[in-house]
Design a protein around this motif. Structure first.
Motif, mmCIF file in Angstrom:
data_model
loop_
_atom_site.group_PDB
_atom_site.id
_atom_site.type_symbol
_atom_site.label_atom_id
_atom_site.label_comp_id
_atom_site.label_asym_id
_atom_site.label_seq_id
_atom_site.Cartn_x
_atom_site.Cartn_y
_atom_site.Cartn_z
ATOM 1 N N LEU A 163 0.827 -1.212 0.000
ATOM 2 C CA LEU A 163 0.000 0.000 0.000
ATOM 3 C C LEU A 163 0.855 1.253 0.000
ATOM 4 C CD1 LEU A 163 -2.825 -1.000 2.508
ATOM 5 C CD2 LEU A 163 -2.863 -1.068 0.012
ATOM 6 N N ARG A 164 1.919 1.274 0.782
ATOM 7 C CA ARG A 164 2.800 2.441 0.832
ATOM 8 C C ARG A 164 3.422 2.678 -0.542
ATOM 9 N NH1 ARG A 164 6.201 1.019 4.839
ATOM 10 N NH2 ARG A 164 4.638 1.585 6.356
ATOM 11 N N HIS A 165 3.876 1.612 -1.183
ATOM 12 C CA HIS A 165 4.472 1.712 -2.521
ATOM 13 C C HIS A 165 3.431 2.224 -3.524
ATOM 14 C CE1 HIS A 165 6.850 0.800 -6.061
ATOM 15 N NE2 HIS A 165 5.820 0.135 -6.547
ATOM 16 N N LYS A 166 2.211 1.747 -3.415
ATOM 17 C CA LYS A 166 1.148 2.141 -4.331
ATOM 18 C C LYS A 166 0.879 3.647 -4.237
ATOM 19 C CE LYS A 166 -3.252 0.191 -5.860
ATOM 20 N NZ LYS A 166 -2.905 -0.198 -7.205
ATOM 21 N N ILE A 167 0.895 4.194 -3.026
ATOM 22 C CA ILE A 167 0.659 5.626 -2.836
ATOM 23 C C ILE A 167 1.865 6.441 -3.288
ATOM 24 C CG2 ILE A 167 0.428 7.433 -1.086
ATOM 25 C CD1 ILE A 167 -1.502 5.700 0.393
ATOM 26 N N GLU A 168 3.061 6.013 -2.926
ATOM 27 C CA GLU A 168 4.268 6.791 -3.234
ATOM 28 C C GLU A 168 4.530 6.900 -4.736
ATOM 29 O OE1 GLU A 168 7.314 4.839 -1.010
ATOM 30 O OE2 GLU A 168 6.682 5.732 0.882
ATOM 31 N N LYS A 169 4.118 5.919 -5.499
ATOM 32 C CA LYS A 169 4.450 5.879 -6.929
ATOM 33 C C LYS A 169 3.280 6.271 -7.836
ATOM 34 C CE LYS A 169 8.511 4.286 -6.058
ATOM 35 N NZ LYS A 169 9.676 5.087 -6.211
ATOM 36 N N LYS A 170 2.210 6.776 -7.280
ATOM 37 C CA LYS A 170 1.016 7.000 -8.092
ATOM 38 C C LYS A 170 0.468 8.413 -8.008
ATOM 39 C CE LYS A 170 0.228 2.750 -9.540
ATOM 40 N NZ LYS A 170 -0.159 2.311 -10.835
ATOM 41 N N ARG A 171 -0.563 8.608 -8.797
ATOM 42 C CA ARG A 171 -1.378 9.822 -8.804
ATOM 43 C C ARG A 171 -2.820 9.374 -8.609
ATOM 44 N NH1 ARG A 171 0.628 14.380 -11.458
ATOM 45 N NH2 ARG A 171 2.764 14.132 -12.149
ATOM 46 N N CYS A 172 -3.673 10.326 -8.287
ATOM 47 C CA CYS A 172 -5.094 10.033 -8.155
ATOM 48 C C CYS A 172 -5.607 9.497 -9.496
ATOM 49 C CB CYS A 172 -5.848 11.293 -7.750
ATOM 50 S SG CYS A 172 -7.643 11.076 -7.728
ATOM 51 N N LYS A 173 -6.340 8.421 -9.445
ATOM 52 C CA LYS A 173 -6.864 7.799 -10.663
ATOM 53 C C LYS A 173 -7.791 8.740 -11.424
ATOM 54 C CE LYS A 173 -9.472 3.864 -12.309
ATOM 55 N NZ LYS A 173 -10.156 2.633 -11.934
ATOM 56 N N TYR A 174 -8.535 9.580 -10.714
ATOM 57 C CA TYR A 174 -9.523 10.435 -11.365
ATOM 58 C C TYR A 174 -8.971 11.793 -11.784
ATOM 59 C CZ TYR A 174 -12.832 7.001 -9.504
ATOM 60 O OH TYR A 174 -13.486 5.850 -9.203
ATOM 61 N N CYS A 175 -8.335 12.532 -10.877
ATOM 62 C CA CYS A 175 -7.924 13.905 -11.201
ATOM 63 C C CYS A 175 -6.414 14.044 -11.434
ATOM 64 C CB CYS A 175 -8.368 14.866 -10.101
ATOM 65 S SG CYS A 175 -7.404 14.749 -8.572
ATOM 66 N N LYS A 176 -5.669 12.965 -11.222
ATOM 67 C CA LYS A 176 -4.214 12.918 -11.440
ATOM 68 C C LYS A 176 -3.394 13.732 -10.429
ATOM 69 C CE LYS A 176 -5.155 10.429 -14.972
ATOM 70 N NZ LYS A 176 -5.519 9.081 -14.640
ATOM 71 N N SER A 177 -4.007 14.158 -9.334
ATOM 72 C CA SER A 177 -3.291 14.878 -8.284
ATOM 73 C C SER A 177 -2.234 13.972 -7.646
ATOM 74 C CB SER A 177 -4.283 15.334 -7.208
ATOM 75 O OG SER A 177 -3.591 15.895 -6.109
ATOM 76 N N ILE A 178 -1.187 14.587 -7.119
ATOM 77 C CA ILE A 178 -0.168 13.826 -6.397
ATOM 78 C C ILE A 178 -0.196 14.170 -4.908
ATOM 79 C CG2 ILE A 178 1.345 13.528 -8.383
ATOM 80 C CD1 ILE A 178 3.032 15.858 -7.286
ATOM 81 N N GLU A 179 -1.177 14.978 -4.501
ATOM 82 C CA GLU A 179 -1.269 15.415 -3.102
ATOM 83 C C GLU A 179 -2.407 14.713 -2.369
ATOM 84 O OE1 GLU A 179 -1.466 19.657 -2.962
ATOM 85 O OE2 GLU A 179 0.311 19.892 -4.199
ATOM 86 N N ASN A 180 -2.232 14.518 -1.075
ATOM 87 C CA ASN A 180 -3.256 13.949 -0.192
ATOM 88 C C ASN A 180 -3.817 12.630 -0.716
ATOM 89 O OD1 ASN A 180 -3.146 16.207 1.596
ATOM 90 N ND2 ASN A 180 -4.391 17.345 0.136
ATOM 91 N N LEU A 181 -2.934 11.731 -1.135
ATOM 92 C CA LEU A 181 -3.369 10.463 -1.703
ATOM 93 C C LEU A 181 -3.829 9.488 -0.627
ATOM 94 C CD1 LEU A 181 -0.635 9.966 -4.436
ATOM 95 C CD2 LEU A 181 -2.932 10.912 -4.695
ATOM 96 N N THR A 182 -4.848 8.714 -0.972
ATOM 97 C CA THR A 182 -5.403 7.708 -0.068
ATOM 98 C C THR A 182 -5.594 6.419 -0.849
ATOM 99 O OG1 THR A 182 -7.693 8.274 -0.609
ATOM 100 C CG2 THR A 182 -6.689 9.479 1.224
ATOM 101 N N ILE A 183 -5.806 5.348 -0.127
ATOM 102 C CA ILE A 183 -6.155 4.075 -0.748
ATOM 103 C C ILE A 183 -7.670 3.939 -0.677
ATOM 104 C CG2 ILE A 183 -6.005 1.556 -0.554
ATOM 105 C CD1 ILE A 183 -3.429 2.758 -1.534
ATOM 106 N N ASP A 184 -8.283 3.628 -1.810
ATOM 107 C CA ASP A 184 -9.735 3.492 -1.904
ATOM 108 C C ASP A 184 -10.084 2.086 -2.363
ATOM 109 O OD1 ASP A 184 -12.528 4.563 -2.248
ATOM 110 O OD2 ASP A 184 -12.104 3.970 -4.321
ATOM 111 N N HIS A 185 -11.246 1.630 -1.973
ATOM 112 C CA HIS A 185 -11.762 0.345 -2.441
ATOM 113 C C HIS A 185 -12.585 0.596 -3.702
ATOM 114 C CE1 HIS A 185 -10.959 -0.512 1.809
ATOM 115 N NE2 HIS A 185 -10.711 -1.729 1.380
#
Length: 85
Positions: free
Chosen positions: A4-26
């Protein structure tokens, strides 16, 4: 947890492509029968995650498609597109 940590650190928001305040969603919320398996997890920013709420990822995609069709229709008829606030 490392996954999960790797998934957040290496990604952007799936919808808006933001790199800030990322969370894991179901993708399919737990309340609607989703699981904590990797294939059901995605990265969303806090704002998009809150907007998605208990909708499934499939429901959100349908909503976006519907909204885009309305926008195109408004523009085609000389009206201003709706704005999101």
């Amino acid at each position: 947890m490392t996954y999960l940590r790797h998934k957040i650190e290496k990604k952007r928001c799936k919808y808006c492509k933001s790199i800030e305040n990322l969370t894991i969603d179901h993708k399919v919320p737990i309340i609607r029968g989703g699981t904590n398996e990797k294939k059901n997890l995605q990265v969303l920013c806090f704002k998009c995650n809150g907007t998605k709420s208990a909708l499934s990822d499939k429901d959100v995609r349908r909503l976006f498609k519907w909204f885009l069709e309305i926008q195109k229709s408004r523009i085609a008829h000389g009206k201003k597109p709706y704005t999101l606030k």
